[in-house]
Design a protein around this motif. Structure first.
Motif, short mmCIF file in Angstrom:
data_model
loop_
_atom_site.label_atom_id
_atom_site.label_comp_id
_atom_site.label_asym_id
_atom_site.label_seq_id
_atom_site.Cartn_x
_atom_site.Cartn_y
_atom_site.Cartn_z
N VAL A 108 -3.61 5.12 0.45
CA VAL A 108 -4.28 4.88 1.73
C VAL A 108 -5.01 6.16 2.15
O VAL A 108 -6.15 6.12 2.61
N GLU A 109 -4.32 7.28 1.98
CA GLU A 109 -4.92 8.56 2.36
C GLU A 109 -6.19 8.84 1.55
O GLU A 109 -7.21 9.27 2.09
N GLU A 110 -6.15 8.55 0.26
CA GLU A 110 -7.33 8.74 -0.60
C GLU A 110 -8.47 7.83 -0.16
O GLU A 110 -9.62 8.26 -0.10
N LYS A 111 -8.14 6.59 0.14
CA LYS A 111 -9.17 5.63 0.54
C LYS A 111 -9.82 6.07 1.85
O LYS A 111 -11.05 6.00 2.01
N LEU B 286 0.84 -1.18 0.00
CA LEU B 286 0.00 0.00 0.00
C LEU B 286 0.87 1.24 0.00
O LEU B 286 1.81 1.36 0.78
N PHE B 287 0.55 2.12 -0.88
CA PHE B 287 1.28 3.38 -0.93
C PHE B 287 0.55 4.39 -0.06
O PHE B 287 -0.67 4.39 0.00
N PRO B 288 1.29 5.27 0.62
CA PRO B 288 0.66 6.21 1.54
C PRO B 288 -0.39 7.10 0.89
O PRO B 288 -1.44 7.35 1.48
N HIS B 289 -0.16 7.57 -0.31
CA HIS B 289 -1.15 8.46 -0.94
C HIS B 289 -2.43 7.70 -1.30
O HIS B 289 -3.51 8.25 -1.28
#
Length: 92
Positions: free
Chosen positions: A9-12, A4-7
């Motif tokens: 995860v943030e969007e989700k 999982l990429f941080p961006h």
């Protein structure tokens, strides 16, 4: 295990938070609609049209009275000027 990429995860997380927000039912409450009406509001509504007609008639009557007074003053002024001319011609 997926990477999982941080961006992502943030969007989700943002999408899930937006979906969880309740929609406002009423944006703004109009206090005039909530307050009870005065007991005579319907009488005022019914009489408003008649008062409007009466106001127009009153304004016309006032204007007519003013016209009559001005006309009377003009006649008095004309007669005063006429009598002054007669007195001036008598002294010649």
């Amino acid at each position: 295990m997926p990477v999982l990429f941080p961006h992502l995860v943030e969007e989700k997380v943002k999408d899930q938070l937006e979906a969880a927000k309740p929609e406002p039912i009423i944006d703004e409450v109009d206090l005039a609609n909530l307050a009870p009406r005065k007991p005579d509001w319907d009488l005022k509504r019914d009489v408003a049209k008649k008062l409007e007609k009466l106001e127009k008639r009153t304004q016309r009557a006032i204007a007519e009275l003013i016209r009559e007074r001005l006309k009377g003053q003009e006649e008095e002024l004309a007669s005063a000027v006429g009598s002054a001319k007669q007195e001036g011609s008598d002294s010649d």
